[in-house]
Every structure is written in C-alpha cells, then in structure tokens.
Design an enzyme around this catalytic site. Sequence first.
Site, mmCIF file in Angstrom:
data_model
loop_
_atom_site.group_PDB
_atom_site.id
_atom_site.type_symbol
_atom_site.label_atom_id
_atom_site.label_comp_id
_atom_site.label_asym_id
_atom_site.label_seq_id
_atom_site.Cartn_x
_atom_site.Cartn_y
_atom_site.Cartn_z
ATOM 1 C CG ASP A 112 -1.935 -1.159 1.078
ATOM 2 O OD1 ASP A 112 -2.209 -1.639 0.217
ATOM 3 O OD2 ASP A 112 -2.357 -1.638 2.139
ATOM 4 C CG HIS A 139 -2.023 -2.079 -6.944
ATOM 5 N ND1 HIS A 139 -0.988 -2.624 -7.917
ATOM 6 C CD2 HIS A 139 -1.555 -2.783 -5.715
ATOM 7 C CE1 HIS A 139 -0.334 -3.720 -7.358
ATOM 8 N NE2 HIS A 139 -0.655 -3.311 -5.785
ATOM 9 C CD GLN A 171 0.771 -8.611 -2.550
ATOM 10 O OE1 GLN A 171 1.342 -9.523 -3.634
ATOM 11 N NE2 GLN A 171 -0.615 -8.451 -2.744
HETATM 12 P P1 GDP Z 1 -0.603 0.472 -3.601
HETATM 13 O O1 GDP Z 1 -1.284 -1.051 -2.910
HETATM 14 O O2 GDP Z 1 0.837 0.203 -3.228
HETATM 15 O O3 GDP Z 1 -1.021 0.360 -5.036
HETATM 16 O O4 GDP Z 1 -1.365 1.559 -2.664
HETATM 17 P P2 GDP Z 1 -2.821 1.751 -2.333
HETATM 18 O O5 GDP Z 1 -3.744 2.046 -3.541
HETATM 19 O O6 GDP Z 1 -3.408 0.299 -1.633
HETATM 20 O O7 GDP Z 1 -2.953 2.736 -1.166
HETATM 21 C C1 GDP Z 1 -2.389 3.992 -1.510
HETATM 22 C C2 GDP Z 1 -3.331 4.907 -1.100
HETATM 23 O O8 GDP Z 1 -2.897 6.413 -1.092
HETATM 24 C C3 GDP Z 1 -4.503 5.126 -2.163
HETATM 25 O O9 GDP Z 1 -5.496 5.515 -1.588
HETATM 26 C C4 GDP Z 1 -3.841 6.140 -3.082
HETATM 27 O O10 GDP Z 1 -4.957 6.739 -3.651
HETATM 28 C C5 GDP Z 1 -3.193 7.069 -2.044
HETATM 29 N N1 GDP Z 1 -2.152 8.027 -2.482
HETATM 30 C C6 GDP Z 1 -1.169 7.490 -3.426
HETATM 31 N N2 GDP Z 1 -0.165 8.807 -3.302
HETATM 32 C C7 GDP Z 1 -0.351 9.477 -2.484
HETATM 33 C C8 GDP Z 1 -0.131 10.682 -1.916
HETATM 34 O O11 GDP Z 1 1.038 11.041 -2.254
HETATM 35 N N3 GDP Z 1 -0.707 11.488 -0.986
HETATM 36 C C9 GDP Z 1 -1.893 10.926 -0.624
HETATM 37 N N4 GDP Z 1 -2.562 11.887 0.245
HETATM 38 N N5 GDP Z 1 -2.578 9.918 -1.004
HETATM 39 C C10 GDP Z 1 -1.866 9.095 -1.984
HETATM 40 P P1 IMO Z 2 -0.781 -4.240 -2.231
HETATM 41 O O1 IMO Z 2 -0.360 -4.746 -3.732
HETATM 42 C C1 IMO Z 2 -0.969 -4.564 2.022
HETATM 43 C C2 IMO Z 2 -1.018 -8.874 3.834
HETATM 44 C C3 IMO Z 2 -2.314 -9.039 4.621
HETATM 45 C C4 IMO Z 2 -1.616 -9.889 5.552
HETATM 46 C C5 IMO Z 2 -0.577 -10.695 4.687
HETATM 47 C C6 IMO Z 2 -0.888 -12.245 4.204
HETATM 48 O O2 IMO Z 2 -2.057 -3.543 -2.472
HETATM 49 O O3 IMO Z 2 0.232 -3.494 -1.558
HETATM 50 P P2 IMO Z 2 -2.388 -12.667 2.159
HETATM 51 O O4 IMO Z 2 -3.802 -12.362 1.913
HETATM 52 O O5 IMO Z 2 -1.609 -12.046 1.074
HETATM 53 O O6 IMO Z 2 -2.099 -14.261 2.271
HETATM 54 O O7 IMO Z 2 -2.137 -11.775 3.456
HETATM 55 O O8 IMO Z 2 -0.243 -9.874 3.690
HETATM 56 N N1 IMO Z 2 -1.214 -8.045 2.384
HETATM 57 C C7 IMO Z 2 -1.281 -6.889 2.146
HETATM 58 N N2 IMO Z 2 -1.052 -5.910 2.790
HETATM 59 N N3 IMO Z 2 -1.190 -4.202 0.781
HETATM 60 C C8 IMO Z 2 -1.228 -5.753 0.073
HETATM 61 O O9 IMO Z 2 -0.919 -5.422 -1.360
HETATM 62 C C9 IMO Z 2 -1.283 -6.964 0.565
HETATM 63 N N4 IMO Z 2 -1.326 -8.254 0.353
HETATM 64 C C10 IMO Z 2 -1.534 -8.934 1.289
HETATM 65 O O10 IMO Z 2 -2.911 -8.044 5.327
HETATM 66 O O11 IMO Z 2 -1.041 -9.297 6.291
HETATM 67 MG MG MG Z 3 -2.963 -1.536 -1.863
#
Ligand code: GDP
Ligand code: IMO
Ligand code: MG
Length: 437
Positions: free
Chosen positions: A13, A41, A225
Amino acid sequence: MSSVVIVGAQWGDEGKGKIVDIYTEFAELVVRYAGGPNAGHTLVVGDDKIVVRLLPSGILRPGTKSVLGQGMVVDLQVLLSEIDELGRRGHQGLEQRLALSDRAHLILPYHILIDTLRETSAPEGKALGTTKKGIGPCYEDKVRRTGVRAGDLRDLAGLEARIRAALDAWKPTILALGGELPDVQRLMADLRDAASRVVPMLADTSSLVDGAIRAGKRVMLEGAQGTLLDVDHGTYPFVTSSSAVAGGAAIGVGIGPNRINTVIGITKAYTTRVGAGPFPTELSDADGTHLREVGAEFGSVTGRPRRTGWLDLPALRYAARVNGFDGLALTKLDVLTGLSRIKVCVAYDTPAGRVTDLPIDLLDRPESLRPVYEEHEGWKERLESARVLEELPTAARAYIRYIEEAAGVPIYLVSVGPRRSETIILHNPFVGRAAAP
Ligand code: GDP
Ligand code: IMO
Ligand code: MG
C-alpha cells in the site's frame, strides 16, 4: 531495451498503483508479476477513483498492453468482474489488450474457503490477518504440484481431473477445519462459463514480454505487496506467499534478470501495515491517528484500518539491498503536513548493541528491540499544488534530502497527493529525464 520494476519497499500500500500509472504513460507494456487479488492498487483519474486488484495499474492507458504474468494467482471471477466494472465506467476493449499467462495459477473457491477457515479458527494471536482471498492455499497448491493453471482451461476434462486430485489432497484439511467439500459439478460449470472469455486472453507471456524488451519496447513490471511481505525476505511468517521483491519479477514474468534495467522502490514518507505481525515503529497516539485519518489509511481490499507509524530507515535500507533499488518514489509526503515534529527510526538498540541494519529476525521479539528515533521539524503548508521541489516548504525539502541520503538511493519522484497531477517527477526511467505527468 528499457524495462523498469516498481516494487513496494514496506508492507504494501505504498502507492505503487499511482506510480505505475504515472510512468506507464511512457510504456508500451505493463506486466504484473506476483500476488493476486490480495492487492488493491488505487488509481485516481480526474474525479474517478478506481481500485484494481488483478489488472495491472497501467490498464487505463489505452496505448498500453497489459499482462498478467505467471507469478500471479488469478481468481477468474475477480478478473472478469474487474473488466466488466471498468467497462461500465467507460473503459472499453480491455480484453483485446490484455494477456493472461497460461502458467498463472488459478484461485478456486476451495482456496478461499481454506484461507478463511484457517483465519477464523486460528488461536488467539496466531491469525496472520490475511485478506482471505485464497492466496496462501493457492500458492501451496502450486509448490505441492497440485495446482491448476490458467492454461488448463483449454482442456476442461483434464482440468476436472486436476481439481479432483487437488481436492483429494485438501480433503483432510477442509474437514478438520469444519468445512464442507465443494460441489465439483457446480465449480466446473462456473469454470466452463469463464473459459469462453478467458481462453482467448491466454498467452505465452514470457515470450511476449521478452520479445517486447528485445524489440526495444518500454516495459513496466509492476510488483504487488511489499518487500516486508515477501515470503523469503519479509517478516516471516507474517507475510504473503509470493516473491514480491524485484527478483520475483524475473521469475514471475519469465525473463532473465539481465533484461531488467531499473528497479524503483516505493516508500511512504511514514509506514503502514495492514494485518498482523511486527511493526516496531507503530504509533498508538495522536500522531498515529493523524497519519491514519489524513492519509485515509484504510485497506483498499478489506477496508480494515491500517496500522500507522514512523518511517523506518533500517527497513528502507534493507529493502534497498534485497531489491537493488536504483531510485525511490516517496509518496504521501502531504500527509505529514500539520505534524509539529516528524520522527524517523534511524537505528535499533538490541542485546548486541546499537545496529543500523534491520534486525529482521528480532522484530518478533519487541522486548529485545528498541527503535532509536531522530526528530525532524514539521511544516504547516499544504503540499498538493507543488510541481517542483522548490515549491515545497524548506522543512519538507530537508526531509526528502535526508531520506535520500540515509537510504543511499536517489529520489526519482515525490508524490504529494493521490491524483496524477499531484506529483513531482525528478527522473523518468523511460525517457531518462524529468517529464511532467
Ligand atoms: P498500492 O497498493 O501500493 O497501490 O497502494 P494503495 O492504492 O493500496 O494505497 C495507497 C493510497 O494512497 C491510495 O488511496 C492512493 O490513492 C493514495 N495515495 C497515493 N499517493 C498519495 C499521495 O502522495 N498522497 C496522498 N494523500 N494519497 C496518496
Ligand atoms: P498491495 O499490492 C497490504 C497482507 C495481508 C496479511 C498478509 C498475508 O495493495 O500493496 P494474504 O492475503 O496475502 O495471504 O495476506 O499480507 N497483504 C497486504 N497488505 N497491501 C497488499 O497488497 C497486501 N497483500 C497482502 O494484510 O497481513
Ligand atoms: Mg494496496
């Protein structure tokens, strides 16, 4: 030849989706190489917010072909509903520019059942906090050699035999967990329906991606991840079941490691974790609440509140080492606005003395580990409108330079908001220089 890996430096994330989407404007191919629908994502385009789980984050770039690599585990119901949902939101023709590796493993309902039963029946403190999407059991089937691959959809009779064999192997587990064995006829009927849409997307994606790289095309390899969730390099056993690190890209795509030119690590300006497991810099005070609320830190797949804490430099250096980062993208810097001081973990006190490397094997023994912090001056100004470093407050610029120096990796990009435009690009690996998003 130009291929770039984007990999999470922390526990997922980090904002990989946004960064992949930004750089993919300059790419001809985008390939996911690991994980499955445990990923979420987020892409923010105009007023539209889209969370992709299996589809690569470059999917919204109409000129780019998207590939689901063989390192992935794919739930066909999720894949088809993602395509349909994007279609409803005006993104047509996705199936024509999508290729699914015929070697990617399929997540089947019994994987989800086992994952869920294990999590809900685990004794106090033992649950991993998985996403319950069937990831672990599906990868278990892969390494036990009882898995079902996307290419098996071409031969439904053979597929049914493989499923029956897998279920024979899983039967004692399912029954011991108090679950019911699935109805194979019903499962086959669903797979038959899915096969008619999925088989035309199947491809030898190793050959496709290698060919594109050899032809000089620009290829984005998208991780899911993060490093600390990697099955080999993460905080085991509180990890996912795949190779999230950059090395996983070679295996998960089916290309030689020497075909990869650039590795970019994505790190938040602080740290989050969702799910169980060690997190030494975790906060349970008002600063932690600030990070969760201002950063909207709630899981994009499960909606769970994310745990929040300060940036961990030993962990970032560890990630730089195991991935070989060429550059860093620093995200969510805007979330720190309003904190009067910002702490950063610079070292750990351990029974063997103070260390600046991440003592990863001690992380699950918090009593023998104390993070050592340095404090940085905060700032009050909003950052979202900054497009060049010079538009940031002095304290924010100092924080960026400090991280760059401490990590020993140049910063290629600073993200100051979720939108495409809220980005300061310092280096673009596809064009070799800064380019506006
Ligand atoms: P990923 O799994 O690595 O793609 O990340 P996620 O999408 O799960 O979580 C990142 C969150 O932060 C999302 O809600 C994005 O829209 C948000 N985000 C990404 N970059 C920024 C930033 O620079 N500032 C803020 N405030 N939010 C961001
Ligand atoms: P992105 O790509 C954050 C975490 C789960 C749990 C552990 C194992 O969005 O960054 P699983 O379901 O994979 O067997 O869970 O891994 N986890 C993540 N945490 N972002 C992710 O993906 C995750 N994918 C799995 O919360 O702790
Ligand atoms: Mg994510």
